[in-house]
Enzyme design. Structure first.
Site, PDB file in Angstrom:
ATOM      1  N   GLU A  88      32.745  33.064   3.409  1.00  0.00           N
ATOM      2  CA  GLU A  88      31.558  33.683   2.816  1.00  0.00           C
ATOM      3  C   GLU A  88      31.551  33.660   1.280  1.00  0.00           C
ATOM      4  O   GLU A  88      30.497  33.541   0.673  1.00  0.00           O
ATOM      5  CB  GLU A  88      31.452  35.143   3.288  1.00  0.00           C
ATOM      6  CG  GLU A  88      31.101  35.306   4.745  1.00  0.00           C
ATOM      7  CD  GLU A  88      29.641  35.004   5.039  1.00  0.00           C
ATOM      8  OE1 GLU A  88      28.888  34.731   4.083  1.00  0.00           O
ATOM      9  OE2 GLU A  88      29.256  35.015   6.210  1.00  0.00           O
ATOM     10  N   SER A 348      47.968  80.268  46.496  1.00  0.00           N
ATOM     11  CA  SER A 348      49.385  80.651  46.500  1.00  0.00           C
ATOM     12  C   SER A 348      50.139  80.216  45.247  1.00  0.00           C
ATOM     13  O   SER A 348      51.369  80.349  45.195  1.00  0.00           O
ATOM     14  CB  SER A 348      50.078  80.038  47.725  1.00  0.00           C
ATOM     15  OG  SER A 348      49.523  80.546  48.923  1.00  0.00           O
TER      16      SER A 348
END
Length: 695
Positions: A88, A348
């Site tokens: 770029e 339980s």
């Protein structure tokens, strides 16, 4: 031209350039103040929820529906950055925002070809376009970008400009930034990219919609090849590297961004909605494993049933994985409800703490016999889950078989108020029906508790009795302080018994201690287990509390517990060895007072004694004893008691000191430092205990 004339003209030209440069700088500086670029200190980015190591758990789109993840340069593969700059803007680190050579080349190509061949845009100019999108391509918009690029360069460093590009560059659809693109197309962060992946991510921002690999794979492949060819020409890649990259397949679909820990992520946002980053105590690999287990289990269990799970480090209290429901978006299972925080009947699962208190008070040993027969406790008549009774069983068998009547016998002896007090001491408050005083029914699930709180209690069992308040990272103020649930000896006794519970069918043994529970009416199934460090709790049921015939802790929740441990990826930690001085006695070795546990009609342990219960008067509870003084030749520590019925059995940390004696005085020679529990049991089976600290 004479030398003098040449010098004069050079001086004039130089002076003119200086004046022009100064004028341009003055004009730019003036314009810069009047017309500054829109460069906020922080970009508007997607909110991220991260795990303990900074890995992305979940991301939220921006208000305008964009996936825009903040990206730092050091979060991106270095080879990708090299390729990006080479493709770029190869003079990015040298120019002031405008590359005059690149612009000149672009103009000459336009004149020679009659069309735009290359734009000559720098990365700084592209950032200018990204922060102020143009409506059309024109000479005016290009000049504006150039001006903005110069202004941007005056305000930001080169790495900061690169960081803006990496965060804002378009990648097709609502994807912006290289992190969102890498996660969506390759399913990974851009820290480590292949050459092929890096080339594609370099190519996409020029024409993101035309080159989307999920929609236009041919265009994407061609664009990738152009980048690879350019990299070979620039000397960034070798011909062989480019050839290998060119044959790699193009991703055919766009992947969803990570969406783990949905309930916990939402909680983090609610507590701090302004923050763009939230870090949790969750470990991503653990979370992925638990969520996969929950989804699979829910599908097998059937419609409307959900699964919740909490996995914590008992030593620190940090939650490493939490699943609020099997599927957040499944409306049939009410997936949006976080079932780790909802109060439900624990069945339980509180029984181990009852047994622990009985051990702590010296009322039982593992081989103590206890009755499992129908019993009436002031009108309360507990029954076993399968409606049958075992007769005489050992304490170990009673807990492992989860028998109800023995548990209530013990709770009646230790007192439900004391059990509730221990829970509060550990930072957990049970929700009692109509705010009534605690009764015996809490031993079988007659109270409300959340999965989180239940895991916190069990974390105390895994941590030698010390409970760290659970935390997940969403707390504005981290919880401090450590509570105690049981002493070390009692927690070891409980763990030793729970470790002997048979794993569910098909599960691989893991060396964990675990307990299951089923609430009244088959509404909730539970399983909580732990090894020497980690605790995992599982809840199964319907979010609306509806009954589910056949639901049970052992059948429905326990298999999920074992699979959850397996899929968590955590290495198993062995359960602790017995504490110093603790002896596990066989049934024939028990003193007569520990051979059988029984209570009278009033609920008092064993006999109809008329004497007051025994009470240790020396040493007092909490006393500190100097070991050096005792070992240096002085007399052993004298133990004194009042009340009780002779003969008396003295125990230190659960180990008998000597044969039963009739005198109310005994001696003890400690052999180690730290806390010790001294217990005396009289002929009626009544016990008294004190804790001393030997230093």
């Amino acid at each position: 031209m004479t030398g003098r004339k040449w010098l004069r003209r050079s001086a004039i030209a130089t002076a003119s350039l200086v004046v022009l440069a100064g004028g341009a700088y003055f004009a730019l500086d003036r314009l810069d103040r009047v017309y500054p670029p829109p460069l906020p200190a922080e970009l508007t980015v997607s909110t991220e929820v991260l795990d303990r190591d900074g890995q992305l758990l979940r991301a939220f789109a921006t208000v305008d529906g964009r996936w825009r993840l903040k990206t730092e340069v050091d979060q991106v593969d270095r080879d990708f950055v090299r390729m990006l700059v080479a493709y770029e803007d190869k003079r990015f680190f040298d120019h002031p925002g405008i590359d005059v050579l690149a612009l000149g080349r672009a103009v000459m190509q336009f004149v020679g070809n009659g069309r735009i061949v290359s734009g000559g845009s720098t990365l700084s100019m592209q950032v200018a376009r990204l922060i102020e999108p143009r409506e059309n391509r024109s000479l005016g918009s290009k000049l504006r970008q150039m001006l903005r690029a110069l202004q941007i360069e005056r305000r930001l460093t080169k790495p900061e400009i690169l960081q803006r590009y990496l965060t804002l560059a378009p990648y097709g659809g609502n994807l912006e930034g290289v992190r969102a693109a890498s996660l969506s197309y390759f399913g990974k962060e851009p820290r480590r990219l292949s050459v092929s992946e890096a080339a594609m991510l370099v190519a996409l921002p020029q024409l993101p919609e035309r080159r989307r690999p999920d929609r236009n794979p041919e265009n994407a492949q061609a664009a990738r090849e152009r980048v690879l060819d350019r990299m070979v020409g620039a000397g960034v890649l070798s011909q062989r590297e480019a050839q290998r990259a060119a044959v790699e397949p193009i991703p055919s679909a766009r992947l969803a961004l990570p969406a783990l820990a949905a309930h916990l992520s939402d909680a983090a946002l609610r507590k701090d909605p302004s923050a763009f980053s939230h870090r949790l105590t969750i470990r991503k690999s653990v979370q992925e494993g638990l969520e996969a287990v929950a989804r699979s289990a829910a599908q097998k269990l059937g419609p409307k049933l959900s699964v919740a799970m909490v996995l914590a480090d008992a030593r620190t209290g940090e939650i490493l994985g939490e699943v609020g429901s099997a599927n957040f978006f499944d409306s049939a299972r009410s997936g949006w409800i976080d079932m780790t925080r909802v109060l439900r009947s624990p069945g339980s699962t509180l029984k181990p703490f009852i047994y622990g208190l009985a051990f702590e008070q010296g009322l039982i040993a593992q081989e103590t016999m206890i009755e499992d027969r129908p019993a009436d406790f002031g009108g309360y008549r507990p029954r076993n889950f399968d409606m049958s009774y075992q007769g005489d069983v050992t304490i170990r068998e009673a807990l492992q078989l989860s028998l109800n009547v023995p548990a209530i016998r013990l709770l009646d002896a230790v007192g439900p108020t004391r059990l509730i007090a221990r829970f509060r001491q550990a930072g957990v408050t049970l929700d009692l029906p109509d705010k009534q005083a605690p009764g015996l029914a809490i031993g079988l699930g007659g109270a409300g508790i959340s999965l989180r709180d239940l895991v916190q209690l069990y974390a105390g069992l895994a941590n030698g009795g010390k409970v760290n308040v659970l935390r997940d990272g969403t707390e504005k103020i981290a919880p401090t302080g450590v509570g105690a649930i049981l002493d070390t000896n009692a927690t070891w006794q409980v763990a030793d018994m729970l470790a002997g519970v048979k794993p569910p069918e098909g599960a691989r043994p893991r060396g964990i201690a675990y307990k299951t529970g089923t609430s009244y009416g088959y509404r909730d199934a539970w399983s909580v287990g732990y090894d020497g460090r980690y605790v995992l709790g599982v809840w199964v049921g319907r979010a609306d509390g509806g009954p589910v015939p056949g639901l049970s802790g052992y059948v429905s929740a326990a298999p999920i517990l074992f699979e959850g441990f397996e899929r968590s990826g955590l290495a198993a930690v062995a359960l602790p060895s017995p504490p110093p001085g603790l002896v596990k006695q066989k049934q024939g070795e028990l003193p007569v007072t520990l051979a059988r546990f029984a209570t009278d009609e009033a609920g008092l342990v064993v006999s109809k004694a008329t004497e007051p219960a025994p009470r240790i008067v020396f040493p007092p509870d909490g006393a500190r004893v100097a070991l050096d003084d005792l070992v240096s030749g002085a007399q052993p520590l004298v133990l004194k008691l009042q009340g009780g019925r002779a003969p008396f059995r003295w125990l230190a940390n659960g180990k008998p000191l000597a044969d039963p004696i009739r005198r109310r005085q005994a001696t003890w020679q400690p052999d180690t430092t730290g806390f010790s529990t001294l217990t005396v049991i009289d002929a009626a089976g009544r016990a008294a205990s004190v804790k001393v600290f030997v230093e």
